[in-house]
Motif scaffolding. Sequence first.
Motif, PDB file in Angstrom:
ATOM      1  N   THR A   1       2.542   0.792  12.410  1.00 14.23           N
ATOM      2  CA  THR A   1       3.946   1.208  12.310  1.00 14.23           C
ATOM      3  C   THR A   1       4.336   1.458  10.857  1.00 14.23           C
ATOM      4  O   THR A   1       5.021   2.443  10.538  1.00 14.23           O
ATOM      5  CB  THR A   1       4.860   0.129  12.916  1.00 14.23           C
TER       6      THR A   1
ATOM      7  N   ILE B   1       2.721   4.735   9.541  1.00 11.33           N
ATOM      8  CA  ILE B   1       3.416   5.916  10.063  1.00 11.33           C
ATOM      9  C   ILE B   1       4.733   6.124   9.323  1.00 11.33           C
ATOM     10  O   ILE B   1       5.080   7.258   8.954  1.00 11.33           O
ATOM     11  CB  ILE B   1       3.650   5.772  11.580  1.00 11.33           C
TER      12      ILE B   1
ATOM     13  N   ILE C   1       3.001  11.562  16.273  1.00 11.22           N
ATOM     14  CA  ILE C   1       3.564  11.455  14.938  1.00 11.22           C
ATOM     15  C   ILE C   1       4.333  12.720  14.585  1.00 11.22           C
ATOM     16  O   ILE C   1       4.129  13.785  15.161  1.00 11.22           O
ATOM     17  CB  ILE C   1       2.481  11.159  13.876  1.00 11.22           C
TER      18      ILE C   1
ATOM     19  N   ASP D   1      -2.807  10.429   7.783  1.00  9.90           N
ATOM     20  CA  ASP D   1      -3.034  10.857   9.156  1.00  9.90           C
ATOM     21  C   ASP D   1      -4.492  10.641   9.548  1.00  9.90           C
ATOM     22  O   ASP D   1      -4.799  10.174  10.652  1.00  9.90           O
ATOM     23  CB  ASP D   1      -2.667  12.330   9.323  1.00  9.90           C
TER      24      ASP D   1
ATOM     25  N   THR E   1      10.037   8.745  11.715  1.00  7.60           N
ATOM     26  CA  THR E   1      10.491   7.368  11.910  1.00  7.60           C
ATOM     27  C   THR E   1      11.184   6.821  10.668  1.00  7.60           C
ATOM     28  O   THR E   1      11.856   5.802  10.739  1.00  7.60           O
ATOM     29  CB  THR E   1       9.303   6.438  12.244  1.00  7.60           C
TER      30      THR E   1
ATOM     31  N   ASP F   1       5.738   9.398   7.106  1.00  8.07           N
ATOM     32  CA  ASP F   1       6.944  10.123   7.475  1.00  8.07           C
ATOM     33  C   ASP F   1       7.887  10.274   6.276  1.00  8.07           C
ATOM     34  O   ASP F   1       8.478  11.341   6.061  1.00  8.07           O
ATOM     35  CB  ASP F   1       7.679   9.403   8.604  1.00  8.07           C
TER      36      ASP F   1
ATOM     37  N   GLN G   1      -3.954  17.770  11.232  1.00  6.21           N
ATOM     38  CA  GLN G   1      -3.401  17.001  12.344  1.00  6.21           C
ATOM     39  C   GLN G   1      -3.984  17.467  13.682  1.00  6.21           C
ATOM     40  O   GLN G   1      -4.435  16.651  14.496  1.00  6.21           O
ATOM     41  CB  GLN G   1      -1.883  17.136  12.357  1.00  6.21           C
TER      42      GLN G   1
END
Length: 380
Positions: free
Chosen positions: A254, A257, A5, A218, A324, A261, A297
């Motif tokens: 997906t 994420i 990520i 996360d 992304t 992002d 993270q």
Amino acid sequence: MVPPIFSPYRPAIHPCHEAVDRRTTEWAEAFDIGSPALRSALVTHSIGTFAARILPGGREEVVGILSDFVLWLFGVDDGFCEEGDLGTRPGELLAALSRLLRVAQNPEVPMLLDDPLAQGLRDLRYRLDQYGTPGQIARWVDALREYCLSVGWEAEHRSHGSVPDLNDYTLMRIYDGATSVVLPLLEMGHGYELQPHERDSTAVRAAAEMAYFVICWDNDLFSYHKESRTGLYYLNVIRVLEHSRGLTPEQALTTAIAQRDRVLTLFVRLCAHLRTQASPQLKQYLASLETFIRGAQDWGISSRRYTTPDDPADLPDAFCDTPTDTSQDPLDIPAVAWWWSVLPRDEAAVATEAGRLSALYAATRPAARPAPLHSALRSA
């Protein structure tokens, strides 16, 4: 499988991490935090390393308090809320947590004198008094209250086996992740107190909430494997997206994420904007939020808590430098859509930050994996 990520920040760790981890194990044993089985698991989760990643340049004593406090929180969350008898009885859970809150607020009260969690909390409060101002202690207690209310909400869903909608989940997740409870320690760790006119401004408050969101999303990505295999009730953004939008687990992953992002890229732009007129204390505060994000993270992909070696989770061992989703449109989540209103789209700092990030990405690529435990401390 969770892919690598996006992370625009460098890994860092305090050089005292091994000593902190060892002392936290001793602290947990001294105060009998959790059941013996839970405690024996928690002390293998490298919680001292987590604290050392959050405060890589902070006072060693505060890093130690943070480490013990995080273990205490897991003792409450794992043993008291998720797996304990009160986890499906929200009224009784909130009553029990309220008694603990009284101890946090006034540790001298003659309550719960034989309760290990209360005694551990008393110790934490007395130690925090050595490094925090009255205002910082009050914010810590208030943030702990937010956490307690949110886990009561979670217990209500657990009692019915229900899944909340995405907006409610988002609103409560940024509190039940206990991220806000850490923020006063970020200030204590560096020996300053951020002035209210900066901390409580709409834009700075938005930046803090964005950090909560990214850290919690996360955490959901990294913990989904463990949570989905316990056979117990769990709340996780992937499950919420599956339920609320009819997505497959892969589609939900997906989507989650992309959501984090989009928020993280907004956070980067907002921090650049805030730094243009920030006091030295606010600049340190923003740097600590960034380190908190990256520390969570690195710990998330390396701790036994989430890698679950007996049933290995398919987690990444590195991060990527490309988000992304870079859209500047708000997420379709009313509770947080206002974040996008605090930063003008044509803000000149956006272009400046793009150049800074480009250089940072280039510098970060060789060190994409979590910092080795012997890494030198990075100055915030």
